[in-house]
Design an enzyme around this catalytic site. Structure first.
Site, PDB file in Angstrom:
ATOM      1  CE1 TYR A 143      -4.183  -1.805   0.584  1.00  0.00           C
ATOM      2  CE2 TYR A 143      -2.721  -3.275   1.787  1.00  0.00           C
ATOM      3  CZ  TYR A 143      -3.936  -3.024   1.165  1.00  0.00           C
ATOM      4  OH  TYR A 143      -4.899  -4.008   1.136  1.00  0.00           O
ATOM      5  CB  SER A 144       0.753   4.360  -2.017  1.00  0.00           C
ATOM      6  OG  SER A 144       1.036   3.761  -3.263  1.00  0.00           O
ATOM      7  CB  CYS A 320      -0.442   7.094  -7.797  1.00  0.00           C
ATOM      8  SG  CYS A 320      -0.543   5.671  -6.688  1.00  0.00           S
ATOM      9  CD  GLU A 360       3.394   3.021  -6.372  1.00  0.00           C
ATOM     10  OE1 GLU A 360       2.577   3.524  -5.572  1.00  0.00           O
ATOM     11  OE2 GLU A 360       4.578   2.814  -6.100  1.00  0.00           O
ATOM     12  CE1 TYR A 362      -5.306   0.977  -7.912  1.00  0.00           C
ATOM     13  CE2 TYR A 362      -3.148   1.905  -7.384  1.00  0.00           C
ATOM     14  CZ  TYR A 362      -4.533   1.962  -7.321  1.00  0.00           C
ATOM     15  OH  TYR A 362      -5.136   3.014  -6.669  1.00  0.00           O
TER      16      TYR A 362
END
Length: 362
Positions: A143-144, A320, A360, A362
């Protein structure tokens, strides 16, 4: 590359004394030349034509070397590993989306007692309690980090996350709950949390306090940018004062899904010249063409301005969130770059190499 030009001008001896001040104008330009090139031009002095022969030498201006954020010796990675995680405690856990939002997002703070020395832009791993279907401990999820290195309490002894509860229906019509996200969203204050890391250098903040930092986030992808912005606008540091421009684009489905809006409003109020925020609310907003307002749609409204910023060597882009956003942003930039005769994909590759394009997703 522009070069400094030094020209030594020689005039014929018979005419040098009669050259008037008006005819002796010196031009200074930023041009590219090879070393030791001679060129000549004719200048009229009264009725006489005088040939001026100049030797041009080049002196390339000294470059200011960029210090790679990844070479910082103080950046710690993988201090805690899955076999020997740090055991922190949950201090608080609050739902930060409205009750009518499509999904729940929670903000949580864990103790670290200064033992997990992370930087803005890094991530931590969390190992949820329990075992999987094979009877083995659950694997970690990354987790960021959503807090600055000082943490939400300013004492460098906590770490914060921004987590969306994952719940969906599979092809068989069964409700499936994400193991780690539900573990985290259900945590009560005082509960233990197994933490690994910190990890990652890709999303570290630029060192330049005068930089332009463009942040593109969807949903919980806001986490690393909250960490950046707290350092920039809510904290005081002896060796860092942000004087550049921080421009945040945040995409969410509904207004009730907006994250940390009150914090960003305070930043705008505190530093209107240094902070901009634009929201893209896809289910509620449209552009002039009636298209849904995704993050790339909002960015398209500022396309020319963004492109001009991207041509500067102190502009850094951070992205992100959901993977699809990157293609949408490429689509905007391809045509703008083409107008300047630039291949966007090649230019983006150069930006990435210079640590000015950081992703980044996902």
């Amino acid at each position: 590359m522009a070069s400094a030009v030094n020209a030594s001008v020689s005039l014929p001896s018979s005419t040098s004394s009669s050259l008037t001040t008006r005819a002796s104008t010196v031009y200074s330009e930023r041009v590219s030349f090879s070393k030791n090139i001679f060129y000549s031009r004719n200048v009229y002095v009264g009725k006489k034509m005088v040939q001026i022969r100049a030797q041009v030498t080049t002196e390339t201006p000294a470059k200011v070397e960029k210090v790679s954020k990844k070479d910082d010796e103080g950046v710690v990675v993988n201090k805690f590993k899955p076999k020997d995680p740090y055991i922190g405690k949950c201090l608080l856990n609050s739902k930060i989306t409205a009750d009518d939002a499509p999904g729940e997002t929670w903000h949580m703070v864990f103790t670290t007692e200064g033992e997990v020395p992370y930087r803005e832009g890094q991530s931590i791993g969390v190992i949820p309690d329990g075992i999987d279907k094979n009877g083995k401990p659950h694997k970690l999820r990354l987790y960021s980090i959503a807090s600055s290195a000082l943490g939400d309490f300013g004492n460098s002894k906590t770490v914060s996350l921004c987590v969306k509860r994952l719940v969906y229906t599979n092809d068989q019509g069964e409700m499936v709950k994400g193991v780690c996200s539900n573990f985290l969203c259900d945590l009560k204050p005082g509960a233990d949390v197994k933490i690994t890391g910190p990890v990652g250098k890709e999303m570290l903040m630029p060192k330049d306090p005068n930089a332009t930092v463009i942040m593109l986030a969807t949903g919980t992808g806001i986490a690393p940018f909250r960490s950046f912005l707290w350092k920039m606008f809510f904290e005081k540091h002896e060796n860092y004062k942000f004087n550049g421009l921080a421009w945040l684009f945040l995409g969410v489905p509904t207004t009730s899904s907006l994250l940390y809006k009150e914090e960003f409003a305070k930043m705008e109020e505190k530093a209107p010249e240094n902070f901009r925020v634009d929201y893209a609310v896809s289910r509620e907003q449209t552009n002039d063409k009636g298209e849904k307002m995704y993050i790339q749609t909002r960015m398209a409204q500022y396309a020319e301005e963004l492109w001009e910023l991207l041509k500067k060597d102190n502009t850094y882009v951070y992205m992100c969130g959901l993977k699809g956003m990157e293609k949408g942003i490429d689509d905007i930039m391809v045509s703008l770059a083409a107008k300047d005769g630039i291949d966007w994909l090649e230019y983006r590759r150069q930006l990435k190499k210079a640590e000015q394009w950081n992703v980044e997703v996902y």
